[in-house]
Each structure stands twice: as structure tokens, then as C-alpha cells.
Write a protein that holds these residues in place. Structure first.
Motif: not given
Length: 309
Positions: A66-68, A73-76, A102-103, A108-110
Motif C-alpha cells: 500500500d505504498r508507492a 511517482v516522480e519518475r512517472i 483509484a489505488k 500519487g500517480f495520475d
């Protein structure tokens, strides 16, 4: 009245046992050609300029539990800013794609709905092509709502009479699957062979307490004991990558990277589809292990090995 589902803990195994099982059923997996050796880099940023499209596995590439993954997130975001096409291709069939989306957004992903492709979606598309009005019995695990799927489908875990009545079976989740249900399905398919569609080809999935046995594990055991040949939907099979092509028709003419943490699903599937295959080693199946040992034993050689996303 629907049968009560008793609490059940999905059995677990270890990496070496899972690897040996993947090798034992290798004949049922796609065939592919591999490079003699892998290029090694620290992260996807080092090779981003070489690709137009990134197809990303979820666990071990975007998140762990349950964690990035730190920096993912920054790489994507950086890949998107550089104009890269992005897709998440996941063998998650236990719940609708909207739940997966939703997950990822909660991490933090878009990603947009069109950028997320699940093996459940691929299975549903196949069901739409089997529009004969037949009754399908589904092992759906903790998400008994099957309304997003095409066809006439009932929950096998709630109604044991479906072992006899159903015209075909769907394995979407193993979360509530038991040895007794497995035995009942083997008996039902031995006595009356019917189609078996498997919405998650994975043999195992990493969890906090080990590797859980996934639908692919149980389906291959059924294939070992009956005359029924399961039909699998998701990586490493071609139908998963065809779903990407439907969303991006020009994908075959682009420079495409399949990024994942497993050899027999992500790397084998990516190479069989004709894409560059990139293995992430620090966060997924091989975290804390010498991935090169398993590469040598299997002969499934990634084009590129990255420590992290």
C-alpha cells in the motif's frame, strides 16, 4: 440461501518453489527470443530517451503493498513530461479496473482510465465474444460484484451447485479459494469437461507473509489432472498486449519497453510481444535476491536490468 464462505487463508510458498513451478509449466507459456546478456542501469531515467512507450507492471514497479516505491511517482511524472506514452498492465482480476485506478491515484500517480489495462478487462472482452447465453461460474474472491463483466455470471463461492450447473468457469481470484473447492472443480471438469477461463495467469503474488498462490497456480494444477486446457488472460499471453494495441494502434511501430519485476510474466511476455523487456530488481519478486541466478537458470534474459523505477 447462499452457502456461507468459511474464513480461509490462501496458502503461501517461496520464491524458489514458485520459480521451479514456472519452469515446470513453461511449455504452456509463450515462446520468445532473448538477448545474450542484459544492459544494467540504475533506473528508468537512464534509458528514457530510448523509448516512446512504457508499459508498466504495478507491483514492484509502481508500488509495494500500500505504498508507492520511493521516486516512482516522480519518475512517472518525468516520463509524462517528456512526452512518453504510459500504460499500466496488471494481472489484477480480483476487482474492477476502476478500483485499481483509484489505488494508483491514492499513491500519487495520475494515470487515466485508458492508461490502465487489467487482466480482468481482457477476460471480460473474451466473454463478450462468447455471447451464447451460457452460465459462467466465477471464483471472484473478496469482490463478489461481477456487474462490470460481460455475460451471465454467478458466484461459484456462494453456490456450490454451480459446479454441476455452469457451462463454464472463471478463475478471477484465489482469495477465497480452498483445497476443497479445487478438488470439487477438478471432479466437475473430469466428469463434464467445460471451458475454464483464467483472469490472472500469475502463479504467485508477493505479500507481507510470503508468496500467495494465485489463480494461475490452481489452473495449471487443473490442467495437470484433467483434459481441460485453461485459457489464460493477462501477461505473459498475447491477449494482454493486444489490449494495449487497441488503445494505441501505432504501438508496433514505436519503441516500446515492458517494465516488470518477474521473468515468466513481464519479461517473457514483453519479449514474446516484440518489445524491449526491462526487469526491476530491488522492489518486487527478486528483492533481496540475486536476480541474475534466476535469469541464468531460466534463460529468460531481460534486455535491460534496472535496480529501481
Amino acid at each position: 440461501m447462499a452457502a456461507q464462505i468459511e474464513p480461509f487463508t490462501v496458502p503461501t510458498t517461496d520464491v524458489d518453489t514458485a520459480f521451479d513451478r514456472y519452469e515446470a509449466i513453461r511449455v504452456r507459456l509463450p515462446q520468445a527470443h532473448f538477448a545474450a546478456d542484459s544492459r544494467r542501469v540504475r533506473d528508468l531515467g537512464a534509458i528514457a530517451d530510448s523509448f516512446d512507450v512504457f508499459i508498466l507492471d504495478a507491483f514492484g514497479v509502481l508500488n509495494v503493498g500500500d505504498r508507492a516505491i520511493p521516486g516512482a511517482v516522480e519518475r512517472i511524472a518525468a516520463l509524462r513530461a517528456a512526452g512518453k506514452r504510459l500504460f499500466v498492465l496488471t494481472n489484477a482480476a480480483s476487482y474492477p479496473r476502476s478500483v485499481a485506478l483509484a489505488k494508483y491515484r491514492s499513491f500519487g500517480f495520475d494515470f487515466t482510465p485508458e492508461e490502465v489495462v487489467s487482466s480482468r478487462d481482457v477476460t471480460s472482452s473474451a466473454l463478450a465474444n462468447l455471447a451464447d447465453g451460457g452460465l459462467w461460474a466465477a471464483a471472484s474472491g473478496p469482490a463478489p460484484d461481477l456487474s462490470d463483466l460481460t455475460g451471465r455470471i454467478e458466484n461459484l463461492e456462494e453456490d456450490p451447485s454451480l459446479f454441476e450447473r455452469a457451462d463454464g468457469f472463471l478463475l478471477l481470484s484465489s482469495a477465497n479459494w480452498t483445497a476443497d473447492r479445487q478438488s470439487a472443480l477438478v471432479t466437475a471438469l473430469t466428469d463434464h469437461p467445460r471451458p475454464l477461463l483464467v483472469g490472472n495467469p500469475d502463479l504467485v503474488a508477493p505479500r507481507e507473509n510470503g508468496l500467495t498462490l494465485e489463480p494461475g497456480w490452481w489452473a495449471h494444477a487443473i490442467a495437470d489432472r484433467t483434459t481441460v486446457v485453461p485459457e489464460f488472460f493477462g501477461k505473459p499471453y498475447a491477449n494482454a498486449f493486444a489490449a494495449i494495441e487497441r488503445r494505441c494502434p501505432e504501438v508496433k511501430s514505436l519503441r516500446v519497453a515492458m517494465v516488470g519485476d518477474t521473468l515468466h510474466t513481464d519479461i517473457l511476455g514483453g519479449r514474446a510481444a516484440g518489445f524491449t523487456a526491462i526487469l526491476i530488481t530491488d522492489h518486487g519478486l527478486f528483492a533481496g535476491r540475486a536476480a541474475e541466478t534466476y535469469v541464468a537458470r531460466s534463460g529468460i534474459v531481460p534486455d535491460i536490468v534496472c535496480r529501481t523505477t
